[in-house]
Design a protein around this motif. Structure first.
Motif, PDB file in Angstrom:
ATOM      1  N   ILE A   9      -0.153  -8.484   7.252  1.00  0.00           N
ATOM      2  CA  ILE A   9      -1.082  -8.049   6.215  1.00  0.00           C
ATOM      3  C   ILE A   9      -0.525  -6.768   5.610  1.00  0.00           C
ATOM      4  CG2 ILE A   9      -3.422  -7.239   5.741  1.00  0.00           C
ATOM      5  CD1 ILE A   9      -4.282  -9.015   8.183  1.00  0.00           C
ATOM      6  N   ILE A  10      -0.254  -6.818   4.310  1.00  0.00           N
ATOM      7  CA  ILE A  10       0.297  -5.657   3.616  1.00  0.00           C
ATOM      8  C   ILE A  10      -0.722  -5.174   2.596  1.00  0.00           C
ATOM      9  CG2 ILE A  10       2.151  -4.749   2.177  1.00  0.00           C
ATOM     10  CD1 ILE A  10       3.932  -7.022   3.237  1.00  0.00           C
ATOM     11  N   GLY A  11      -1.300  -4.016   2.865  1.00  0.00           N
ATOM     12  CA  GLY A  11      -2.224  -3.397   1.921  1.00  0.00           C
ATOM     13  C   GLY A  11      -1.498  -2.311   1.166  1.00  0.00           C
ATOM     14  N   TYR A  12      -1.643  -2.313  -0.156  1.00  0.00           N
ATOM     15  CA  TYR A  12      -0.910  -1.314  -0.929  1.00  0.00           C
ATOM     16  C   TYR A  12      -1.750  -0.776  -2.079  1.00  0.00           C
ATOM     17  CZ  TYR A  12       0.311  -5.309  -3.977  1.00  0.00           C
ATOM     18  OH  TYR A  12       0.267  -6.414  -4.794  1.00  0.00           O
ATOM     19  N   GLY A  13      -1.350   0.395  -2.555  1.00  0.00           N
ATOM     20  CA  GLY A  13      -2.043   1.058  -3.651  1.00  0.00           C
ATOM     21  C   GLY A  13      -1.985   2.560  -3.460  1.00  0.00           C
ATOM     22  N   ASN A  14      -2.524   3.274  -4.432  1.00  0.00           N
ATOM     23  CA  ASN A  14      -2.478   4.733  -4.447  1.00  0.00           C
ATOM     24  C   ASN A  14      -3.803   5.296  -3.934  1.00  0.00           C
ATOM     25  OD1 ASN A  14      -2.321   7.451  -5.040  1.00  0.00           O
ATOM     26  ND2 ASN A  14      -1.424   7.145  -7.064  1.00  0.00           N
ATOM     27  N   THR A  15      -3.792   5.837  -2.744  1.00  0.00           N
ATOM     28  CA  THR A  15      -5.025   6.364  -2.136  1.00  0.00           C
ATOM     29  C   THR A  15      -5.513   7.648  -2.804  1.00  0.00           C
ATOM     30  OG1 THR A  15      -3.726   7.530  -0.466  1.00  0.00           O
ATOM     31  CG2 THR A  15      -4.574   5.329   0.121  1.00  0.00           C
ATOM     32  N   LEU A  16      -4.726   8.217  -3.696  1.00  0.00           N
ATOM     33  CA  LEU A  16      -5.162   9.409  -4.428  1.00  0.00           C
ATOM     34  C   LEU A  16      -5.804   9.047  -5.764  1.00  0.00           C
ATOM     35  CD1 LEU A  16      -2.125  11.754  -3.721  1.00  0.00           C
ATOM     36  CD2 LEU A  16      -4.336  11.655  -2.542  1.00  0.00           C
ATOM     37  N   ILE A  22      -7.736   0.818  -2.210  1.00  0.00           N
ATOM     38  CA  ILE A  22      -8.472  -0.120  -1.357  1.00  0.00           C
ATOM     39  C   ILE A  22      -7.547  -1.015  -0.529  1.00  0.00           C
ATOM     40  CG2 ILE A  22      -8.775  -1.847  -3.201  1.00  0.00           C
ATOM     41  CD1 ILE A  22     -11.294  -1.025  -0.367  1.00  0.00           C
ATOM     42  N   GLY A  23      -6.388  -1.362  -1.041  1.00  0.00           N
ATOM     43  CA  GLY A  23      -5.459  -2.193  -0.259  1.00  0.00           C
ATOM     44  C   GLY A  23      -5.021  -1.501   1.017  1.00  0.00           C
ATOM     45  N   GLN A  24      -4.631  -0.243   0.890  1.00  0.00           N
ATOM     46  CA  GLN A  24      -4.229   0.518   2.081  1.00  0.00           C
ATOM     47  C   GLN A  24      -5.412   0.721   3.020  1.00  0.00           C
ATOM     48  OE1 GLN A  24      -1.477   3.756   2.262  1.00  0.00           O
ATOM     49  NE2 GLN A  24      -1.139   3.673   0.043  1.00  0.00           N
ATOM     50  N   ILE A  25      -6.569   1.007   2.463  1.00  0.00           N
ATOM     51  CA  ILE A  25      -7.762   1.249   3.279  1.00  0.00           C
ATOM     52  C   ILE A  25      -8.105   0.013   4.102  1.00  0.00           C
ATOM     53  CG2 ILE A  25     -10.260   1.635   3.164  1.00  0.00           C
ATOM     54  CD1 ILE A  25      -9.604   3.515   0.720  1.00  0.00           C
ATOM     55  N   LEU A  26      -8.069  -1.166   3.468  1.00  0.00           N
ATOM     56  CA  LEU A  26      -8.378  -2.400   4.198  1.00  0.00           C
ATOM     57  C   LEU A  26      -7.328  -2.701   5.266  1.00  0.00           C
ATOM     58  CD1 LEU A  26      -9.857  -4.620   1.393  1.00  0.00           C
ATOM     59  CD2 LEU A  26     -10.943  -4.117   3.582  1.00  0.00           C
ATOM     60  N   ALA A  27      -6.064  -2.446   4.980  1.00  0.00           N
ATOM     61  CA  ALA A  27      -5.023  -2.657   5.989  1.00  0.00           C
ATOM     62  C   ALA A  27      -5.276  -1.759   7.201  1.00  0.00           C
ATOM     63  CB  ALA A  27      -3.644  -2.392   5.392  1.00  0.00           C
ATOM     64  N   GLN A  28      -5.687  -0.529   6.946  1.00  0.00           N
ATOM     65  CA  GLN A  28      -6.010   0.383   8.047  1.00  0.00           C
ATOM     66  C   GLN A  28      -7.245  -0.091   8.812  1.00  0.00           C
ATOM     67  OE1 GLN A  28      -6.229   4.094   5.893  1.00  0.00           O
ATOM     68  NE2 GLN A  28      -4.017   4.197   5.649  1.00  0.00           N
ATOM     69  N   ASP A  29      -8.259  -0.596   8.084  1.00  0.00           N
ATOM     70  CA  ASP A  29      -9.451  -1.153   8.744  1.00  0.00           C
ATOM     71  C   ASP A  29      -9.044  -2.266   9.703  1.00  0.00           C
ATOM     72  OD1 ASP A  29     -11.123   0.518   7.243  1.00  0.00           O
ATOM     73  OD2 ASP A  29     -11.773  -1.075   5.867  1.00  0.00           O
ATOM     74  N   SER A  42       0.415  -0.517   5.764  1.00  0.00           N
ATOM     75  CA  SER A  42      -0.303   0.191   4.708  1.00  0.00           C
ATOM     76  C   SER A  42       0.738   0.993   3.940  1.00  0.00           C
ATOM     77  CB  SER A  42      -1.357   1.098   5.347  1.00  0.00           C
ATOM     78  OG  SER A  42      -2.075   1.786   4.376  1.00  0.00           O
ATOM     79  N   VAL A  43       0.999   0.581   2.689  1.00  0.00           N
ATOM     80  CA  VAL A  43       2.080   1.201   1.921  1.00  0.00           C
ATOM     81  C   VAL A  43       1.609   1.572   0.514  1.00  0.00           C
ATOM     82  CG1 VAL A  43       3.900   0.015   3.219  1.00  0.00           C
ATOM     83  CG2 VAL A  43       2.976  -1.048   1.155  1.00  0.00           C
ATOM     84  N   THR A 128     -12.176   8.938  -2.597  1.00  0.00           N
ATOM     85  CA  THR A 128     -13.298   8.116  -2.154  1.00  0.00           C
ATOM     86  C   THR A 128     -13.410   6.879  -3.042  1.00  0.00           C
ATOM     87  OG1 THR A 128     -14.821   9.368  -3.552  1.00  0.00           O
ATOM     88  CG2 THR A 128     -14.587  10.082  -1.259  1.00  0.00           C
ATOM     89  N   LEU A 129     -13.955   5.834  -2.483  1.00  0.00           N
ATOM     90  CA  LEU A 129     -14.144   4.597  -3.239  1.00  0.00           C
ATOM     91  C   LEU A 129     -15.433   4.663  -4.049  1.00  0.00           C
ATOM     92  CD1 LEU A 129     -13.237   2.011  -0.458  1.00  0.00           C
ATOM     93  CD2 LEU A 129     -11.775   2.781  -2.340  1.00  0.00           C
TER      94      LEU A 129
END
Length: 151
Positions: A9-16, A22-29, A42-43, A128-129
């Motif tokens: 599972i590869i979640g990606y996107g800019n957390t800033l 959300i992709g990284q956040i879900l991968a971490q979840d 999470s990348v 934050t989302l």
């Protein structure tokens, strides 16, 4: 003998950029839930180096955001991904189809692949989302779990 994960599972996107992360956040979840036979990454963005990780699994699930308008009640989108011809600019930024093509070219490996796209309402600076994307987080998690269960 070490058993390899069945699903990557590869979640990606800019957390800033709020919802774009959300992709990284879900991968971490998912990593925190310790789903069986799953490995998570999470990348910030998809890069060619990820092709090597894809060779070790039977399927890959990409998680990302897509820009949406909250007024339209945007849906969660789940799409099967096929290998696509890498573009001339392929390098440090690619899409799932190009990454699958690279995996085939370099490693002669084909895997099942899906992308789960979560509506992003707010991509301004922040960590934050937005409420709609936060709400979609639970729905997306359940949908990804169903994909992991596919034989």
């Amino acid at each position: 003998m070490v058993k390899m994960s069945k699903t990557l599972i590869i979640g990606y996107g800019n957390t800033l950029r709020r919802d774009d992360g959300i992709g990284q956040i879900l991968a971490q979840d998912i990593a925190e839930l310790y789903w069986p036979n799953c490995q998570t990454l999470s990348v910030h963005q998809l890069t060619p180096e990820l092709a090597a990780a894809i060779t070790a699994v039977e399927r890959v699930i990409f998680i990302d955001a897509y820009i949406a308008d909250a007024a339209s009640n945007p849906p969660l989108r789940i799409e099967k991904v096929a290998a696509t011809e890498p573009t001339a600019g392929f390098g440090h930024r690619s899409d799932p189809g190009e990454l699958l093509a690279l995996t085939q070219i370099l490693y002669n490996k084909t895997v099942l692949a899906w992308q789960v796209l979560i509506p992003a309402i707010d991509i301004t600076l922040g960590e934050t989302l937005s409420p709609p994307t936060e709400q979609a987080r639970t729905t997306a998690l359940a949908a990804i779990w169903r994909l992991v269960q596919v034989s």
